[in-house]
Design a protein around this motif. Sequence first.
Motif, PDB file in Angstrom:
ATOM      1  N   PHE A 141       0.851  -1.179   0.000  1.00  0.00           N
ATOM      2  CA  PHE A 141       0.000   0.000   0.000  1.00  0.00           C
ATOM      3  C   PHE A 141       0.895   1.240   0.000  1.00  0.00           C
ATOM      4  O   PHE A 141       2.008   1.213   0.538  1.00  0.00           O
ATOM      5  CB  PHE A 141      -0.935   0.033   1.211  1.00  0.00           C
ATOM      6  N   ILE A 142       0.406   2.306  -0.559  1.00  0.00           N
ATOM      7  CA  ILE A 142       1.230   3.490  -0.800  1.00  0.00           C
ATOM      8  C   ILE A 142       1.905   4.019   0.465  1.00  0.00           C
ATOM      9  O   ILE A 142       3.098   4.231   0.488  1.00  0.00           O
ATOM     10  CB  ILE A 142       0.403   4.607  -1.472  1.00  0.00           C
ATOM     11  N   HIS A 143       1.158   4.240   1.521  1.00  0.00           N
ATOM     12  CA  HIS A 143       1.731   4.856   2.712  1.00  0.00           C
ATOM     13  C   HIS A 143       1.983   3.859   3.844  1.00  0.00           C
ATOM     14  O   HIS A 143       2.057   4.247   5.014  1.00  0.00           O
ATOM     15  CB  HIS A 143       0.839   5.997   3.206  1.00  0.00           C
ATOM     16  N   SER A 144       2.184   2.593   3.508  1.00  0.00           N
ATOM     17  CA  SER A 144       2.376   1.581   4.553  1.00  0.00           C
ATOM     18  C   SER A 144       3.715   1.718   5.270  1.00  0.00           C
ATOM     19  O   SER A 144       3.883   1.193   6.370  1.00  0.00           O
ATOM     20  CB  SER A 144       2.228   0.179   3.972  1.00  0.00           C
ATOM     21  N   SER A 164       3.943 -11.655   2.151  1.00  0.00           N
ATOM     22  CA  SER A 164       4.968 -10.622   2.352  1.00  0.00           C
ATOM     23  C   SER A 164       4.310  -9.255   2.389  1.00  0.00           C
ATOM     24  O   SER A 164       3.568  -8.897   1.473  1.00  0.00           O
ATOM     25  CB  SER A 164       5.988 -10.654   1.206  1.00  0.00           C
ATOM     26  N   MET A 165       4.591  -8.519   3.443  1.00  0.00           N
ATOM     27  CA  MET A 165       4.078  -7.162   3.572  1.00  0.00           C
ATOM     28  C   MET A 165       5.230  -6.196   3.306  1.00  0.00           C
ATOM     29  O   MET A 165       6.307  -6.327   3.896  1.00  0.00           O
ATOM     30  CB  MET A 165       3.505  -6.933   4.972  1.00  0.00           C
ATOM     31  N   SER A 166       4.986  -5.226   2.454  1.00  0.00           N
ATOM     32  CA  SER A 166       6.068  -4.337   2.019  1.00  0.00           C
ATOM     33  C   SER A 166       6.694  -3.562   3.176  1.00  0.00           C
ATOM     34  O   SER A 166       7.895  -3.321   3.168  1.00  0.00           O
ATOM     35  CB  SER A 166       5.574  -3.378   0.943  1.00  0.00           C
ATOM     36  N   HIS A 167       5.918  -3.176   4.159  1.00  0.00           N
ATOM     37  CA  HIS A 167       6.485  -2.397   5.274  1.00  0.00           C
ATOM     38  C   HIS A 167       7.450  -3.228   6.111  1.00  0.00           C
ATOM     39  O   HIS A 167       8.326  -2.679   6.758  1.00  0.00           O
ATOM     40  CB  HIS A 167       5.380  -1.808   6.155  1.00  0.00           C
ATOM     41  N   GLU A 168       7.293  -4.558   6.104  1.00  0.00           N
ATOM     42  CA  GLU A 168       8.211  -5.425   6.844  1.00  0.00           C
ATOM     43  C   GLU A 168       9.455  -5.758   6.028  1.00  0.00           C
ATOM     44  O   GLU A 168      10.547  -5.834   6.558  1.00  0.00           O
ATOM     45  CB  GLU A 168       7.519  -6.739   7.227  1.00  0.00           C
ATOM     46  N   VAL A 169       9.255  -5.960   4.747  1.00  0.00           N
ATOM     47  CA  VAL A 169      10.357  -6.384   3.886  1.00  0.00           C
ATOM     48  C   VAL A 169      11.318  -5.237   3.604  1.00  0.00           C
ATOM     49  O   VAL A 169      12.537  -5.420   3.609  1.00  0.00           O
ATOM     50  CB  VAL A 169       9.806  -6.972   2.563  1.00  0.00           C
ATOM     51  N   MET A 170      10.759  -4.035   3.361  1.00  0.00           N
ATOM     52  CA  MET A 170      11.605  -2.891   3.027  1.00  0.00           C
ATOM     53  C   MET A 170      10.874  -1.608   3.415  1.00  0.00           C
ATOM     54  O   MET A 170      10.086  -1.082   2.635  1.00  0.00           O
ATOM     55  CB  MET A 170      11.921  -2.899   1.531  1.00  0.00           C
ATOM     56  N   ALA A 171      11.121  -1.132   4.607  1.00  0.00           N
ATOM     57  CA  ALA A 171      10.427   0.052   5.110  1.00  0.00           C
ATOM     58  C   ALA A 171      11.053   1.315   4.525  1.00  0.00           C
ATOM     59  O   ALA A 171      11.957   1.902   5.094  1.00  0.00           O
ATOM     60  CB  ALA A 171      10.488   0.087   6.628  1.00  0.00           C
TER      61      ALA A 171
END
Length: 174
Positions: free
Chosen positions: A105-108, A132-139
């Motif tokens: 998501f854009i602002h995750s 895989s959640m983007s905020h966990e993989v690459m914040a």
Amino acid sequence: RKNIFDLTCAAPEVLYEEVVEVEERVMLAEFFDEDKSQEEIASLEERKENDDVSKGGWPTAGVGKRVTGVTGEKVIPLQAPDVDAVRASLQKLADKGIQSVAIVFIHSYVFPEHEKIVAEVAKSMACFTEISMSHEVMAMVKMVPRGQTACAAAYLTPKITEYLAGFTRGFDEG
């Protein structure tokens, strides 16, 4: 490229098979609130989200409680993901045999709660081997590299896990 003078450069294939759009919206408060008084901001926070949906079906910008995100920035969660719609979309993916999901998501990077909602729905379905959640993989702020990394993690993690399990089994057997 094997031959650096070869002018034909084939683009790599994409790692994902399907893209599902989830209606959710988070707004960075800094840009909306910069020219507003504290009274105006308080008034916007008190208004009910559902009472203020624009004609396009999206909540009106700036209406809702300001929340401090993980980076310290203030955000306005305008619309949370619809859990039933998410479940229906994920079921379609599962029916096609897709077992890994990347959520972006854009602002995750600042407000990961909506990614977490979708991940919980996917986990509860018990049909995805990797979520895989983007905020966990690459914040990071930039969504495209964060999304690419989340896709790579969703694609590679099951394969690496399988490889490592086979590798360590070799030590157990001999």
